[in-house]
Design a protein around this motif. Sequence first.
Motif, PDB file in Angstrom:
ATOM      1  N   MET A   1      14.801  -4.602 -18.550  1.00  0.00           N
ATOM      2  CA  MET A   1      15.076  -5.457 -17.520  1.00  0.00           C
ATOM      3  C   MET A   1      13.776  -5.660 -16.791  1.00  0.00           C
ATOM      4  N   ARG A   2      13.326  -7.346 -17.072  1.00  0.00           N
ATOM      5  CA  ARG A   2      12.153  -6.730 -15.966  1.00  0.00           C
ATOM      6  C   ARG A   2      12.451  -7.700 -14.714  1.00  0.00           C
ATOM      7  N   GLN A   3      11.457  -7.287 -14.009  1.00  0.00           N
ATOM      8  CA  GLN A   3      12.140  -7.183 -11.955  1.00  0.00           C
ATOM      9  C   GLN A   3      11.379  -9.122 -12.057  1.00  0.00           C
ATOM     10  N   THR A   4      12.088  -9.010 -11.000  1.00  0.00           N
ATOM     11  CA  THR A   4      12.467 -10.143 -10.729  1.00  0.00           C
ATOM     12  C   THR A   4      11.312 -10.274  -9.611  1.00  0.00           C
ATOM     13  N   VAL A   5      10.199 -11.516  -9.111  1.00  0.00           N
ATOM     14  CA  VAL A   5       9.302 -11.436  -8.406  1.00  0.00           C
ATOM     15  C   VAL A   5      10.008 -10.554  -6.670  1.00  0.00           C
ATOM     16  N   SER A   6      11.220 -10.634  -5.943  1.00  0.00           N
ATOM     17  CA  SER A   6      12.016 -10.727  -4.872  1.00  0.00           C
ATOM     18  C   SER A   6      12.398  -8.425  -5.391  1.00  0.00           C
ATOM     19  N   GLU A   7      12.468  -8.217  -6.337  1.00  0.00           N
ATOM     20  CA  GLU A   7      12.132  -6.942  -6.915  1.00  0.00           C
ATOM     21  C   GLU A   7      11.424  -5.964  -6.897  1.00  0.00           C
ATOM     22  N   ALA A   8      10.448  -6.272  -7.628  1.00  0.00           N
ATOM     23  CA  ALA A   8       8.665  -5.391  -7.728  1.00  0.00           C
ATOM     24  C   ALA A   8       8.097  -5.127  -6.705  1.00  0.00           C
ATOM     25  N   PRO A   9       7.883  -3.853  -6.285  1.00  0.00           N
ATOM     26  CA  PRO A   9       7.265  -3.997  -5.095  1.00  0.00           C
ATOM     27  C   PRO A   9       6.445  -3.831  -5.270  1.00  0.00           C
ATOM     28  N   PRO A  10       5.889  -3.943  -3.729  1.00  0.00           N
ATOM     29  CA  PRO A  10       4.651  -5.058  -3.090  1.00  0.00           C
ATOM     30  C   PRO A  10       3.503  -3.956  -3.745  1.00  0.00           C
ATOM     31  N   ARG A  11       2.024  -5.025  -3.565  1.00  0.00           N
ATOM     32  CA  ARG A  11       0.892  -4.209  -4.647  1.00  0.00           C
ATOM     33  C   ARG A  11      -0.190  -4.508  -3.447  1.00  0.00           C
ATOM     34  N   VAL A  12      -0.757  -2.550  -2.399  1.00  0.00           N
ATOM     35  CA  VAL A  12      -1.857  -2.563  -1.611  1.00  0.00           C
ATOM     36  C   VAL A  12      -2.415  -1.769  -1.574  1.00  0.00           C
TER      37      VAL A  12
ATOM     38  N   HIS B   1       5.948   5.682  -4.064  1.00  0.00           N
ATOM     39  CA  HIS B   1       6.292   4.785  -4.825  1.00  0.00           C
ATOM     40  C   HIS B   1       6.869   3.772  -3.936  1.00  0.00           C
ATOM     41  N   LYS B   2       6.565   3.610  -2.764  1.00  0.00           N
ATOM     42  CA  LYS B   2       7.485   2.464  -2.048  1.00  0.00           C
ATOM     43  C   LYS B   2       6.329   1.500  -2.580  1.00  0.00           C
ATOM     44  N   ALA B   3       5.337   1.838  -2.976  1.00  0.00           N
ATOM     45  CA  ALA B   3       4.085   0.271  -3.381  1.00  0.00           C
ATOM     46  C   ALA B   3       3.222   1.004  -4.793  1.00  0.00           C
ATOM     47  N   GLU B   4       2.567  -0.509  -5.259  1.00  0.00           N
ATOM     48  CA  GLU B   4       1.486  -0.289  -6.075  1.00  0.00           C
ATOM     49  C   GLU B   4       0.260  -0.059  -5.669  1.00  0.00           C
ATOM     50  N   VAL B   5      -0.523   0.963  -5.565  1.00  0.00           N
ATOM     51  CA  VAL B   5      -1.549   1.102  -4.951  1.00  0.00           C
ATOM     52  C   VAL B   5      -3.106   1.493  -5.549  1.00  0.00           C
ATOM     53  N   TYR B   6      -3.896  -0.073  -4.989  1.00  0.00           N
ATOM     54  CA  TYR B   6      -4.976  -0.344  -5.913  1.00  0.00           C
ATOM     55  C   TYR B   6      -6.489   0.664  -5.022  1.00  0.00           C
ATOM     56  N   VAL B   7      -6.511   2.116  -5.202  1.00  0.00           N
ATOM     57  CA  VAL B   7      -7.600   2.465  -4.208  1.00  0.00           C
ATOM     58  C   VAL B   7      -8.964   2.251  -4.423  1.00  0.00           C
TER      59      VAL B   7
ATOM     60  N   VAL C   1       2.613  -1.686   3.866  1.00  0.00           N
ATOM     61  CA  VAL C   1       4.428  -1.961   2.421  1.00  0.00           C
ATOM     62  C   VAL C   1       4.972  -2.802   2.899  1.00  0.00           C
ATOM     63  N   ALA C   2       5.578  -2.575   4.047  1.00  0.00           N
ATOM     64  CA  ALA C   2       7.057  -3.822   4.717  1.00  0.00           C
ATOM     65  C   ALA C   2       5.802  -5.720   4.521  1.00  0.00           C
ATOM     66  N   LEU C   3       4.742  -5.465   5.062  1.00  0.00           N
ATOM     67  CA  LEU C   3       4.434  -7.123   5.076  1.00  0.00           C
ATOM     68  C   LEU C   3       3.452  -7.712   4.294  1.00  0.00           C
ATOM     69  N   GLY C   4       3.477  -6.884   3.011  1.00  0.00           N
ATOM     70  CA  GLY C   4       3.335  -7.048   1.458  1.00  0.00           C
ATOM     71  C   GLY C   4       4.448  -7.155   1.095  1.00  0.00           C
ATOM     72  N   ARG C   5       5.613  -6.676   0.853  1.00  0.00           N
ATOM     73  CA  ARG C   5       6.889  -7.117   0.685  1.00  0.00           C
ATOM     74  C   ARG C   5       6.872  -8.872   0.498  1.00  0.00           C
ATOM     75  N   ARG C   6       7.082  -8.786   2.107  1.00  0.00           N
ATOM     76  CA  ARG C   6       7.430  -9.954   2.089  1.00  0.00           C
ATOM     77  C   ARG C   6       6.179 -11.353   1.927  1.00  0.00           C
ATOM     78  N   ASN C   7       5.217 -10.421   2.103  1.00  0.00           N
ATOM     79  CA  ASN C   7       4.086 -11.637   1.319  1.00  0.00           C
ATOM     80  C   ASN C   7       4.431 -11.971  -0.075  1.00  0.00           C
TER      81      ASN C   7
END
Length: 332
Positions: A1-12, A38-44, A323-329
């Motif tokens: 099942m494809r994730q909706t924007v609200s379900e997808a993890p934030p990206r940091v 596991h909390k977010a997609e992390v781009y380093v 992570v929290a603010l990115g999820r809201r964004n």
Amino acid sequence: MRQTVSEAPPRVALTMGDPAGIGPELTVRLLATPENLHKAEVYVLTDAAELKAVAAEVGVEVPVADAPTPGHAVLVGSDLPGRPVERRTVSKAAGERVMADLLKALGLYRSGTVDAIMFTPLNKGSLHLAGMHEEDELRWFAKNLGYEGTTSELNFIPGLVTSRVTSHIPLKDVAARINADSVLAAIRLLDDVLKGSGIAAPRLAVCALNPHAGENGQFGREEIEHIAPGVEAARAQGMDATGPYPCDTVFIKARNGDFDGVITMYHDQGQIAMKLMGFDRGVTVQGGLPVPIATPAHGTAFEIVGKGVANLGPSQHAYDLAVALGRRNRQG
């Protein structure tokens, strides 16, 4: 099942901070904590060779993948990889690496790749040598984003957040920058960010500028002519703001849990109290920008570089806020 924007993890996007300081150590320790990946997609903003070298020195392993994968970091490289930087010292080379990485992180936001940015500690001396001459990083971020709205550094410790009407300016210039509109803007910004961090109805206190809150005009009229009208305007817009309070007592009430946030009139009015209450847990958020940007509130700690003893607490708190603010964004 494809994730909706609200379900997808934030990206940091995560930068390693000043390479001369403890930023690289803090970065790999964050990434070596499994739950963080596991909390977010992390781009380093580093490459495999640099990450491997830092992780080996610290004694940790960081799982990486070429594309977003739960439990793994994605390496997006740096525009200045492998440049020699002397550790434990201020230098132009260190500042140039930091600025290049932050510019690339802003580019990731503009391209829609990330929802938030976190950076580990920077050194203002190195940044100035490299050509950053704004009042602070916040104004530099705003300039590079082309953003002209209200901004303020927000300082977080567990249970309390501050914003400022003025920040990195001389004390002699503070009073001239305080008016009802600037006070209202600082209240609104803090109210909005606290709601974004999960507090439904933030309780906000507003500091006075003068001793004893001006003592009914005896010690100055800023409270009567500017600060109180700003507070009333905020209340008229539905915000739970009160004040102005004498700044030598308001933080006692805040420490006791009476408020979620305090709006201060200038930098040290809040920073002294916040660092006394939580120096080892503090986080700075670059408030007001279109992209949430968080960082630990301490410096590069040259004296402990390479010793493996840096306190991860503030960086973990900064990461969790990003992570929290990115999820809201991301959810809009």
